[in-house]
Every structure is written in structure tokens, then in C-alpha cells.
Write a protein that holds these residues in place. Structure first.
Motif, mmCIF file in Angstrom:
data_model
loop_
_atom_site.group_PDB
_atom_site.id
_atom_site.type_symbol
_atom_site.label_atom_id
_atom_site.label_comp_id
_atom_site.label_asym_id
_atom_site.label_seq_id
_atom_site.Cartn_x
_atom_site.Cartn_y
_atom_site.Cartn_z
ATOM 1 N N ILE A 341 -11.753 10.211 3.474
ATOM 2 C CA ILE A 341 -10.947 9.689 3.943
ATOM 3 C C ILE A 341 -11.870 7.959 3.811
ATOM 4 C CG2 ILE A 341 -9.548 7.767 5.404
ATOM 5 C CD1 ILE A 341 -7.682 9.574 4.331
ATOM 6 N N VAL A 342 -12.721 8.593 4.445
ATOM 7 C CA VAL A 342 -14.126 7.712 4.405
ATOM 8 C C VAL A 342 -14.455 7.581 3.244
ATOM 9 C CG1 VAL A 342 -16.382 8.105 5.082
ATOM 10 C CG2 VAL A 342 -14.912 8.824 6.637
ATOM 11 N N PHE A 343 -14.866 8.426 1.981
ATOM 12 C CA PHE A 343 -14.974 7.973 0.664
ATOM 13 C C PHE A 343 -14.396 7.506 -0.595
ATOM 14 C CE2 PHE A 343 -15.990 10.300 -3.911
ATOM 15 C CZ PHE A 343 -16.887 9.430 -4.219
ATOM 16 N N LEU A 344 -13.279 7.465 0.158
ATOM 17 C CA LEU A 344 -12.219 6.722 -0.645
ATOM 18 C C LEU A 344 -12.286 5.674 0.654
ATOM 19 C CD1 LEU A 344 -9.532 9.749 -2.124
ATOM 20 C CD2 LEU A 344 -11.698 7.929 -3.418
ATOM 21 N N SER A 345 -12.742 5.167 1.186
ATOM 22 C CA SER A 345 -11.959 3.942 1.849
ATOM 23 C C SER A 345 -12.241 2.315 1.525
ATOM 24 C CB SER A 345 -12.497 4.451 3.274
ATOM 25 O OG SER A 345 -14.410 3.750 3.671
ATOM 26 N N SER A 346 -12.752 2.370 1.035
ATOM 27 C CA SER A 346 -12.643 0.718 0.006
ATOM 28 C C SER A 346 -12.096 0.375 -1.136
ATOM 29 C CB SER A 346 -14.446 0.866 -0.356
ATOM 30 O OG SER A 346 -15.378 0.355 0.708
ATOM 31 N N ARG A 347 -11.809 2.436 -2.102
ATOM 32 C CA ARG A 347 -10.880 2.252 -2.784
ATOM 33 C C ARG A 347 -9.442 0.959 -2.952
ATOM 34 N NH1 ARG A 347 -11.706 6.602 -6.376
ATOM 35 N NH2 ARG A 347 -9.826 6.129 -7.431
ATOM 36 N N ASP A 374 -1.859 7.992 4.917
ATOM 37 C CA ASP A 374 -3.302 7.732 5.448
ATOM 38 C C ASP A 374 -4.665 7.116 4.963
ATOM 39 O OD1 ASP A 374 -1.406 9.479 7.145
ATOM 40 O OD2 ASP A 374 -2.768 11.002 7.085
ATOM 41 N N LEU A 375 -4.824 6.955 3.978
ATOM 42 C CA LEU A 375 -5.564 5.939 3.294
ATOM 43 C C LEU A 375 -5.705 4.640 3.418
ATOM 44 C CD1 LEU A 375 -8.383 5.713 1.634
ATOM 45 C CD2 LEU A 375 -7.600 6.095 -0.254
ATOM 46 N N ILE A 376 -4.204 4.394 2.243
ATOM 47 C CA ILE A 376 -3.262 3.405 2.733
ATOM 48 C C ILE A 376 -3.547 2.475 4.121
ATOM 49 C CG2 ILE A 376 -1.790 1.296 1.940
ATOM 50 C CD1 ILE A 376 -3.375 2.665 -0.339
ATOM 51 N N THR A 377 -3.133 3.647 4.779
ATOM 52 C CA THR A 377 -3.060 3.056 6.896
ATOM 53 C C THR A 377 -4.254 2.501 7.368
ATOM 54 O OG1 THR A 377 -1.399 4.481 6.720
ATOM 55 C CG2 THR A 377 -1.765 3.904 8.981
ATOM 56 N N LEU A 378 -5.496 3.352 7.041
ATOM 57 C CA LEU A 378 -6.991 2.738 7.361
ATOM 58 C C LEU A 378 -7.162 1.199 6.641
ATOM 59 C CD1 LEU A 378 -9.254 3.568 9.242
ATOM 60 C CD2 LEU A 378 -10.607 5.152 6.668
ATOM 61 N N CYS A 379 -6.817 1.981 5.889
ATOM 62 C CA CYS A 379 -7.134 0.261 4.866
ATOM 63 C C CYS A 379 -6.527 -1.128 5.584
ATOM 64 C CB CYS A 379 -6.796 0.010 3.574
ATOM 65 S SG CYS A 379 -8.149 1.802 2.395
ATOM 66 N N GLU A 380 -5.425 -0.916 5.446
ATOM 67 C CA GLU A 380 -4.374 -2.310 6.291
ATOM 68 C C GLU A 380 -5.000 -2.276 7.316
ATOM 69 O OE1 GLU A 380 0.244 -1.619 4.252
ATOM 70 O OE2 GLU A 380 -0.791 -0.457 6.458
ATOM 71 N N ALA A 381 -5.459 -0.929 8.219
ATOM 72 C CA ALA A 381 -6.626 -1.253 9.985
ATOM 73 C C ALA A 381 -7.829 -2.387 10.033
ATOM 74 C CB ALA A 381 -6.440 0.002 10.558
ATOM 75 N N ASP A 382 -8.243 -2.191 8.385
ATOM 76 C CA ASP A 382 -9.671 -2.199 8.249
ATOM 77 C C ASP A 382 -9.370 -4.140 8.020
ATOM 78 O OD1 ASP A 382 -12.670 -2.644 8.164
ATOM 79 O OD2 ASP A 382 -12.160 -1.182 5.940
ATOM 80 N N ILE A 383 -8.012 -4.639 8.146
ATOM 81 C CA ILE A 383 -8.079 -6.078 7.792
ATOM 82 C C ILE A 383 -8.393 -6.540 9.081
ATOM 83 C CG2 ILE A 383 -6.782 -7.330 7.412
ATOM 84 C CD1 ILE A 383 -5.092 -5.893 4.873
ATOM 85 N N THR A 384 -9.432 -6.610 9.309
ATOM 86 C CA THR A 384 -9.702 -7.336 10.704
ATOM 87 C C THR A 384 -10.481 -9.056 10.637
ATOM 88 O OG1 THR A 384 -12.355 -6.625 11.063
ATOM 89 C CG2 THR A 384 -10.963 -5.468 11.632
ATOM 90 N N THR A 385 -10.202 -9.883 9.708
ATOM 91 C CA THR A 385 -10.221 -10.641 10.079
ATOM 92 C C THR A 385 -10.033 -11.869 10.551
ATOM 93 O OG1 THR A 385 -10.262 -12.925 8.095
ATOM 94 C CG2 THR A 385 -9.146 -11.684 7.488
ATOM 95 N N LYS A 386 -10.478 -13.012 10.580
ATOM 96 C CA LYS A 386 -10.051 -13.836 12.199
ATOM 97 C C LYS A 386 -8.966 -15.246 11.699
ATOM 98 C CE LYS A 386 -10.290 -11.240 15.105
ATOM 99 N NZ LYS A 386 -11.319 -10.116 14.327
ATOM 100 N N ASN A 387 -9.161 -15.176 10.189
ATOM 101 C CA ASN A 387 -8.738 -16.432 9.247
ATOM 102 C C ASN A 387 -7.570 -15.780 8.854
ATOM 103 O OD1 ASN A 387 -7.078 -16.968 6.979
ATOM 104 N ND2 ASN A 387 -9.677 -18.145 6.279
#
Length: 477
Positions: A341-347, A374-387
Motif C-alpha cells: 500500500i505504501v509503495f503504490l500510494s501515489s499511483r 484499500d489503496l484507492i481508499t487511502l488515496c482518497e483519504a490523502d486529499i487534505t487540501t483546504k481548497n
């Protein structure tokens, strides 16, 4: 704390407690229910009860042996003579019976010397006032509350205090510092100022605690409803640098020529908090906690493009193994899951920012396998922009990515696929022994399927195998 009297009367009059009361009366020994079960009655938590602690003025082991005779279907008793405790599994409950005791500690160890004591001695030695509240079960005083440290008041005020001097409490058993932070997350309580000060002063003492016990508390913090609160406290009170210094390395913001990067420590905790809204998977939460762990060592400044963290996913996945090994976390499929998951987290993030090709979707499905959701779920959670505009755009794009993954998977069956042509098929057809050419043929067929050049079936794969073999001058005999 509404309807506490009604709740208390209901809980304390359960047949289990009546049965233990009768046994204790026959043995002529005082017995109390104490600890988390009592605390949660007053918090009015609806958590499923799994553990109940009974305090006996006398032998906990002897009482457990007699109680077992009255509990149909009870398990064999587990006895821990050193601590004078016994445990019975009955139905869905773990029932622990412990004799009241006094404890004294040496500075080098959290394992105490134990002597028999009375109720007050046992309440004095406990970690927090909210866990000292006792309810007597003997028939003559059934249901009486004993609360010498105002634990009920502390529950009402949602505060964690130690019954004795906090410096003594934490010096004696440093694990209590982690337990306090864990309770703060689980119960949504605040740690008292005196306790916070004492934890800061004694934070280095955590080094005498085994990694197994530390991980047990970390896992409970991670699976709580607000794990980020726990890691903020771990950092604030000086414990995190002894447990996960790699996270401390992410803290802070650098600025060169007016260009800054975000604080990756607090960003990580935002991602972890976002994950809690979508998954209770402990190992996905570990992946969220460690997904940017490689950024500290890969951080560079480029005058043209600003701050970069190239390759942090690969470095981070390698760090996962080192962290798991050091902390005595499992080095099995759970560790491999976190690594992947960590290795693929930016893809998937990259996919969400550009026009998505079927080839790119096939590759991420192939590489992630069963972990793709689960990978997509993490990537969605990784969206922390305040814009808000960017935030909504990213999430809309991820909806498209999810839809595309489903379409491609239904059509091409790529998840966990093996090329339809095996090494044995190739050897049999060309009448050859094991050699590097077999691997080359299999890899070319796999790449052709992922690129969409051929369909994922035996017929087209066989045709391509013959073509590649001819090009390699492998002649069928």
C-alpha cells in the motif's frame, strides 16, 4: 451519565454477578467488580463487553475455581501464580479474578514485587481514578459503590487523573503513560495537566517497556475513533521520539526562496483521521500512518520545480520492514500488505490527475491485486487540501477511477491474473528444457495483455507465444 442508577441496577443484577456473590459468601471473602466494566457503566458506553475484572480480598485463584463449578460451559482456568490471578472464558466474556495486592517496583523494571493487601491498597496501585471504582458483590452490601478517588466525578468531567502522585505512577510502570493516551482516544477524555507534566518528565522511561506491549497500545490507539489525537499526544508528551522517531522526522516546514512544503507529520495525521471514516482495518491504518514515511530522506529543493520527494514510496516501503521488525510487529502478510500500500500510494493519485487509459488501469489492478480497493481508499483519504474546488475535483476524479477499475476488471479479469500460458506449456510446445527464454516469453505475453494488445485468454496468448518463439528461433520439434 443519564439514568446511571437504572443502568447500574440492571448491570449489577445480572445472573453472573449473583452467582459470584453466592460463591464469595460461602467462602466468606469480600469480592468486588472493578475496572473498565464499572467505568463504562458510568460513561454509558454501548461497547460490547468482553472483559470483567473481579477483585477479591483473599485468593483470586481459589474463588475462580469455585465460580467455575457454577458456570456451565466455562473454559479451563488459566492461572498466573506470580500475580495471584486466574482467568475464565465464559460465553463471550473473559472473567479475571485477582487477589487484592500491594506493589513495589525497582527502577529497572515494570514487574513489581507483590504482597497481599486490602481494597484500599489495590485501588491505590491502579492507573487512573476512573478505573478504581469498585462495586461490592457480597449479599450483605450488594451494589455498594466504593469510590475513594472521586472517579465518578472524573468521568463526569472527562478527565484522566492518577490515584497517587503521577510521577510515582508513571515511574513505577511506564506503560501507564501509553495507556493514558490510549484511554484519552478511546473515551474522548483529557489527560490532567499534572499527568501531562509527569509523562513529559518520565517519557524516557518508556524504553524499559517491551516492544510487544508498546505495539499492543499503539494498535488500540490506531483502531480508536480518533487515532490522530493519540499521536499528537505521543509527540507532545515526548513519547513518540522513543517509539517512532521516523514520524518525528516528518515534522516541520522548510522554506527556500519563498517556497514551502507542507508539514508532513500533521498531514499524515489528517490522512489517518480521514481513513477512520471509511475503514476499521488496522493494517490500512498502519499504512496511512506510514504512507509518507520516506519523505524525510528524499526531500530535495529544485529551483525550477520547488520541493520534491522523488522515490519516497519505494524508500517508505523499505522502511516499513525495518519499523515492523524493530517494533516486533508481524513480519508476514500483514507487513507485506502495508508495504505494498505504501509503495503504490501515489499511483492512483497520478491516475486521478490525467486522462485515464485502460492500460494504466490494468497495471494498477495487476500490481495492487486484492488490495486495490484499500489503496484507492487511502488515496482518497490523502486529499487534505483546504481548497474546496480542488478537494471536490480530486474526489470526482477518484469516482471516475473507481468506475474505470470496475469496468476494466469485469472485462479483462486482471486482478491476481496469471498469464494463460505457463512455463510448462512453453516447454512442451517447443520441446525445450528450463531456460531464460521461457521467462522472456511469459513476460512479453503479460505485457501484451496489460497493454491491451491481446485479450486475457488462452487462444490469443498461445498465438502470441508461437509468434515470439518464432522470432527467437525456437522451433517446434
Amino acid at each position: 451519565m443519564t439514568n446511571i442508577k437504572k443502568t447500574l441496577n440492571h448491570d449489577i443484577n445480572l445472573p453472573l454477578f449473583k452467582s459470584i456473590s453466592e460463591v464469595a459468601d460461602e467462602m466468606n471473602c469480600p469480592v468486588y467488580v472493578i475496572g473498565g466494566y464499572v467505568r463504562d457503566i458510568f460513561i454509558s458506553q454501548n461497547n460490547k463487553i468482553t472483559d470483567i475484572d473481579f477483585l477479591i480480598i483473599g485468593s483470586g485463584i481459589e474463588l475462580a475455581e469455585n465460580v467455575k463449578k457454577n458456570l456451565k460451559g466455562a473454559s479451563k482456568i488459566k492461572i498466573f501464580k506470580t500475580y495471584g490471578t486466574a482467568m475464565i472464558k465464559w460465553e463471550s466474556l473473559n472473567l479475571e479474578f485477582v487477589g487484592a495486592r500491594k506493589e513495589s517496583y525497582s527502577f529497572e523494571s515494570r514487574n513489581p514485587k507483590i504482597i497481599s493487601g486490602n481494597l484500599k491498597d489495590d485501588q491505590d496501585r491502579r492507573d487512573f481514578t476512573v478505573n478504581t471504582i469498585a462495586i461490592q458483590l457480597n449479599s450483605a452490601s450488594f451494589g455498594n459503590l466504593i469510590d475513594p478517588f472521586d472517579g465518578i466525578k472524573d468521568i463526569k468531567n472527562r478527565i484522566l487523573r492518577t490515584p497517587m502522585d503521577p510521577n510515582t505512577t508513571y515511574t513505577d510502570d511506564p506503560l501507564r503513560m501509553l495507556r493514558g493516551i490510549r484511554f484519552s482516544c478511546q473515551l474522548n477524555f483529557n489527560i490532567s495537566k499534572e499527568s501531562e507534566k509527569a509523562i513529559k518528565s518520565n517519557s524516557k522511561r518508556i524504553e524499559i517497556i517491551s516492544n510487544e506491549r508498546i505495539v499492543e497500545e499503539l494498535n488500540k490507539i490506531l483502531i480508536s475513533d480518533s487515532p490522530s489525537k493519540g499521536f499528537i499526544l505521543l509527540e507532545k508528551l515526548g513519547l513518540l521520539k522513543f517509539i517512532l522517531p521516523e514520524l518525528i522526522s516528518l515534522k516541520g516546514i522548510d522554506e527556500i526562496e519563498g517556497q514551502k512544503h507542507k508539514d508532513n507529520f500533521y498531514h499524515t495525521l489528517e490522512v489517518l483521521e480521514n481513513i477512520t471514516n471509511h475503514s476499521k482495518n488496522l493494517w490500512l491504518r498502519w499504512a496511512a500512518l506510514l504512507h509518507d514515511i520516506g519523505k524525510a530522506t528524499t526531500k530535495k529543493f529544485d529551483k525550477k520545480i520547488g520541493w520534491t520527494f522523488h522515490g519516497h514510496e519505494l524508500i517508505g516501503s523499505k522502511m516499513v520492514y525495518k519499523i515492523f521488525k524493530r517494533l516486533k510487529l508481524p513480519l508476514n502478510e500483514k507487513m507485506k500488505y502495508v508495504q505494498k500500500i505504501v509503495f503504490l500510494s501515489s499511483r492512483p493519485v497520478i491516475l486521478s490527475q490525467k486522462k485515464i487509459t485502460d492500460s494504466a488501469i490494468r497495471r494498477i489492478i495487476y500490481d495492487a491485486g486484492d488490495y486495490i480497493d484499500d489503496l484507492i481508499t487511502l488515496c482518497e483519504a490523502d486529499i487534505t487540501t483546504k481548497n474546496i474546488k480542488k478537494f471536490n475535483l480530486y474526489h470526482e476524479n477518484f469516482k471516475i477511477v473507481r468506475k474505470k477499475i470496475k469496468e476494466v476488471e469485469n472485462r479483462d479479469r486482471i486482478r491476481n491474473f496469471q498469464p494463460p500460458i505457463s512455463g510448462e506449456d512453453i516447454m512442451n510446445y517447443f520441446k525445450i528444457n528450463p531456460c531464460k527464454e521461457i521467462g522472456i516469453i511469459k513476460e512479453k505475453i503479460k505485457e501484451a495483455i496489460l497493454e491491451g494488445e491481446i485479450k486475457n485468454n488462452h487462444e490469443q496468448s498461445l498465438k502470441m507465444m508461437k509468434k515470439i518463439g518464432a522470432e527467437m528461433k525456437l522451433k517446434k520439434n
